[in-house]
Scaffold this motif. Structure first.
Motif: not given
Length: 339
Positions: A37-38, A139-140, A145-150, A154-155
């Protein structure tokens, strides 16, 4: 193009996404859905839903949803059957419509991300890695890889998911799980991890585990037991995780009657036994069963016994006899003997 880039490109073509969890979702499925979803939000999808069927009854799963404030909605077939062409349907931690989910079998799926053994997966995007210990590991990788805000939630969710599905790295963990956990650890909330790792246990769960201990039968290194009728579905995997640790036991299988279905949970660190295949071969003609060589589960509709309530003890006796006989035959056991 990498898997993560392919996924991101597909998400960019969608206006909404429905992420369907498997029945009675666990932390691995829930965290994977949250992460997808993120990623979808980052790709520009504003309408995002996480859907599930069954119950969230395991104490850890309930705590997981509550503490992380995951917005879950009950699955309805109309949601996926009447969707627009730019509405995406995704499966995480499962892969086949109608198998461990209530999605109609003829439904077209856009995205599948899974680590469970499966054949004939059909979707526009498929990332199926059954060598991994958790879907959250995949998913991690995408998030990195996509530099999604972690963020912390979520972490924490992804780290708990990996730990949960690998029994704290004792079951099915690969170097990818360790690498993912190492990356997530510095972003996760230690106090929330402590709370999620030590949730309270209900009296019903404790009673079911006690019943499984009392009803255990062994033949060599194989243990088979049942919990009778219970409302605590998730007591079965907890019971089998406990019983497989019994000295001399290499394969443990526990079944029980939950509502109108027989549920089965199996564990086997024995490399000679593939419990996923055992449950599939034993029950595929009457229900569903399968999984990894060391972790597996199954579900059998109660069928003709569903409305038989005048003598519950007799129904349970019949179920015990039939399920045990099938397992004994599939495992090539001579006979089971009660401890």
């Amino acid at each position: 193009m990498s898997h993560s880039q392919q996924l991101y490109e597909l998400l960019g073509d969608g206006s909404e996404i429905n992420i369907v969890c498997h029945n009675n979702p666990d932390p691995d499925c829930l965290a994977s859905a949250l992460a997808l979803g993120r990623i979808a939000a980052d790709a520009g999808i504003d309408e995002r839903s996480i859907l599930y069927s069954g119950q969230i009854s395991h104490q850890q799963n309930r705590a997981f949803v509550n503490l992380l404030d995951i917005d879950l909605q009950p699955f309805e077939a109309a949601t996926v059957q009447n969707r627009q062409s730019d509405s995406l349907l995704a499966f995480v931690d499962h892969s086949i419509p109608g198998t461990n989910n209530t999605v109609p079998t003829d439904t077209d799926v856009d995205i599948v991300i899974d680590h469970h053994p499966a054949e004939d997966i059909d979707a526009r995007f498929v990332d199926h890695r059954d060598e991994l210990g958790a879907a959250a590991t995949i998913l991690t990788e995408y998030v990195r890889t996509l530099d999604i805000d972690l963020d912390t939630d979520l972490a924490t969710a992804l780290l708990i998911a990996i730990r949960s599905d690998t029994l704290d790295f004792l079951r099915g963990a690969t170097t990818e799980e360790y690498a993912a956990a190492g990356h997530l650890h510095e972003h996760a909330d230690p106090e929330m991890i402590r709370q999620l790792s030590n949730p309270s246990v209900s009296g019903g769960t404790l009673d079911a585990i006690s019943t499984a201990i009392d009803n255990r039968r062994t033949d060599g290194a194989v243990l088979i037991s049942h919990v009778g009728r219970t409302t605590e579905r998730d007591a079965l995997p907890q019971a089998v995780d406990y019983l497989v640790r019994l000295e001399g036991v290499q394969t443990a299988i526990v079944f029980g009657l939950v509502s109108e279905a027989i549920h089965i949970s199996a564990r086997s660190p024995d490399p000679r036994v593939h419990v996923g295949n055992v449950l599939h071969e034993a029950f595929d003609d009457v229900g569903s069963g399968g999984g990894h060589h060391d972790v597996a589960g199954g579900e059998i509709p109660l069928g003709i016994f569903a409305d038989y309530t005048s003598d519950d003890a007799q129904v349970l006796d019949i179920i015990e006899q039939i399920i045990t006989e099938r397992l004994v035959a599939e495992l090539n056991l001579s006979e089971t003997t009660e401890d």
